[in-house]
Design an enzyme around this catalytic site. Structure first.
Site, PDB file in Angstrom:
ATOM      1  N   CYS A 197     -30.289   4.589  97.927  1.00  0.00           N
ATOM      2  CA  CYS A 197     -31.264   5.513  98.514  1.00  0.00           C
ATOM      3  C   CYS A 197     -32.673   5.148  98.079  1.00  0.00           C
ATOM      4  O   CYS A 197     -33.627   5.352  98.825  1.00  0.00           O
ATOM      5  CB  CYS A 197     -30.945   6.944  98.117  1.00  0.00           C
ATOM      6  SG  CYS A 197     -29.494   7.569  98.966  1.00  0.00           S
ATOM      7  N   CYS A 350     -39.437  -8.358  97.212  1.00  0.00           N
ATOM      8  CA  CYS A 350     -38.877  -7.155  97.844  1.00  0.00           C
ATOM      9  C   CYS A 350     -39.338  -5.961  97.023  1.00  0.00           C
ATOM     10  O   CYS A 350     -40.450  -5.966  96.511  1.00  0.00           O
ATOM     11  CB  CYS A 350     -37.358  -7.244  97.939  1.00  0.00           C
ATOM     12  SG  CYS A 350     -36.531  -7.345  96.333  1.00  0.00           S
TER      13      CYS A 350
END
Ligand SMILES: [Zn+2]
Length: 392
Positions: A197, A350
């Protein structure tokens, strides 16, 4: 399949308890007997985060007598979008203590036991053995398998839930009466395949939808009413607004609850789930740079091409100056390689460095020998170089 109640009823309810729980007491299926069972129940909630928040609050309100909370984290501003057991003034506090205070405010009759530690092989059996039922609100695979195996080895039922973006799942795993989590998911997904999440996002209110299913099932198991979600997987799609339930069978070959189990004691869950794949770890050795190094290269106009392998929504929240977006999947599908420059060094990044390491392995295999990736990702960059930018 209905099951006998997990808990024996308490001897009596006080006058105060009768007043407080009157809306339960007049439901025929609950009644005095069911409420006395809840009073006697000891439920452990693993995590006081997205799922743990609504689960703890509704179990407290329902009159579950003892609530244990396993949580070692502190409250962060980015938690408040969904972790409604905590509030603005709790930022920086222990989540366990913040959750306890909210539980006590909702229902002072509940005994709260805090386990302010990370659940691991050394403490899980002792902690679990003090409870009738586990509610699992963890967000990572290593802890999920640990919870499952410990519950199977101790013969305890647990109510599992998981959430991602608009999708939720829930089930009750109880090896004595049905399948366990490993029967459904024998192996952890390859690292990097399923974003957490923190990486992929979650709709805040989804936590309430799934957390309330978990409490619903907990109450049914404790009081021995209704059809428990044993052997069924509940799948919720909040965008389509659809609930589906699919049958899950016990796997006779299950590693922990099957006929010839190979997991007869706790194992090394970190390595079972592998945080970073072997290829990615190998590619990252000697090819990982720091935020300071990258800043120097940018300032010196070095011939580099900074490529952000996250998704567009993440890129729009925060990005590194000059970085262009090519999501990880474009590399895994092989689409992105032909567009890469041959005369510049490729610098991948990232969010935290897990996905970029996966892409780095792809690039190295394709001949980009001097490609590197940014350790710590954009989060590390913001912390060290541009602290005024937001993180997520
Ligand atoms: Zn199993």
């Amino acid at each position: 399949m209905s099951l006998p109640p997990l808990v024996e009823p308490a001897a009596e309810l006080t006058v105060e308890e009768v007043r407080r729980y009157s809306r339960h007491l007049i439901i025929p299926d609950v009644g005095m007997d069911g409420q006395k069972r809840l009073k006697n129940a000891k439920v452990l909630c693993v995590g006081a985060g997205g799922l743990g928040s609504p689960a703890l609050m509704y179990m407290a309100a329902a009159g579950v007598g003892t609530l244990g909370i396993v949580e070692f984290d502190t409250v962060d501003e980015s938690n408040l979008q969904r972790q409604i057991i905590h509030g603005q003034s709790d930022i920086g506090r222990s989540k366990a203590q913040s959750a306890r205070d909210s539980v006590k405010e909702i229902n002072p009759l509940v005994d709260v036991v805090l386990h302010e530690e990370r659940l691991d092989n050394d403490n899980v059996m002792e902690i679990f053995s003090g409870y009738d039922l586990i509610v699992d609100g963890t967000d990572n695979f290593a802890t999920r398998y640990l919870v499952n195996d410990a519950a199977v080895l101790l013969g305890k039922p647990y109510v599992w839930g998981s959430i991602y973006r608009f999708d939720g799942q829930a089930s009750v795993f109880w090896a004595e009466h049905g399948p366990c989590y490993r029967c459904l998911y024998p192996e952890a997904p390859p690292p990097g395949m399923v974003p957490s999440c923190a990486e992929g996002g979650v709709l805040g209110v989804l936590c309430a939808s799934i957390g309330s299913i978990q409490v619903n099932e907990a109450i049914k198991l404790l009081a021995g009413i209704g059809e428990p979600l044993v052997g069924r997987l509940m799948i919720y799609d909040a965008l389509e607004m659809q609930y589906r339930s699919v049958k899950v069978r016990k796997d006779p070959n299950c590693a922990v609850c099957g006929e010839n189990p190979t997991v007869t004691e706790l194992i090394d869950y970190e390595s079972f789930c592998g945080v970073v794949s072997e290829e990615a770890s190998a590619a990252a050795i000697g090819s990982t740079i720091t935020s300071k190094q990258l800043k120097e290269w940018i300032d010196n106009d070095e011939p580099i091409d900074i490529i952000d392998v996250r998704e567009i929504n993440e890129y729009e929240i925060v990005s590194i100056p000059g970085a262009r977006l090519i999501p990880k999947n474009e590399f895994l599908m092989g689409n992105a390689l032909q567009d890469l420059p041959q005369d510049k060094r490729i610098v991948l990044h990232c969010k935290t460095g897990v996905r970029s390491a996966e892409v780095l392995a792809v690039l190295k295999a394709a001949g980009f020998a001097d490609a590197v990736h940014l350790g710590g990702g954009v989060i590390g960059w913001v912390n060290q170089i541009e602290p005024e930018k937001p993180v997520y």
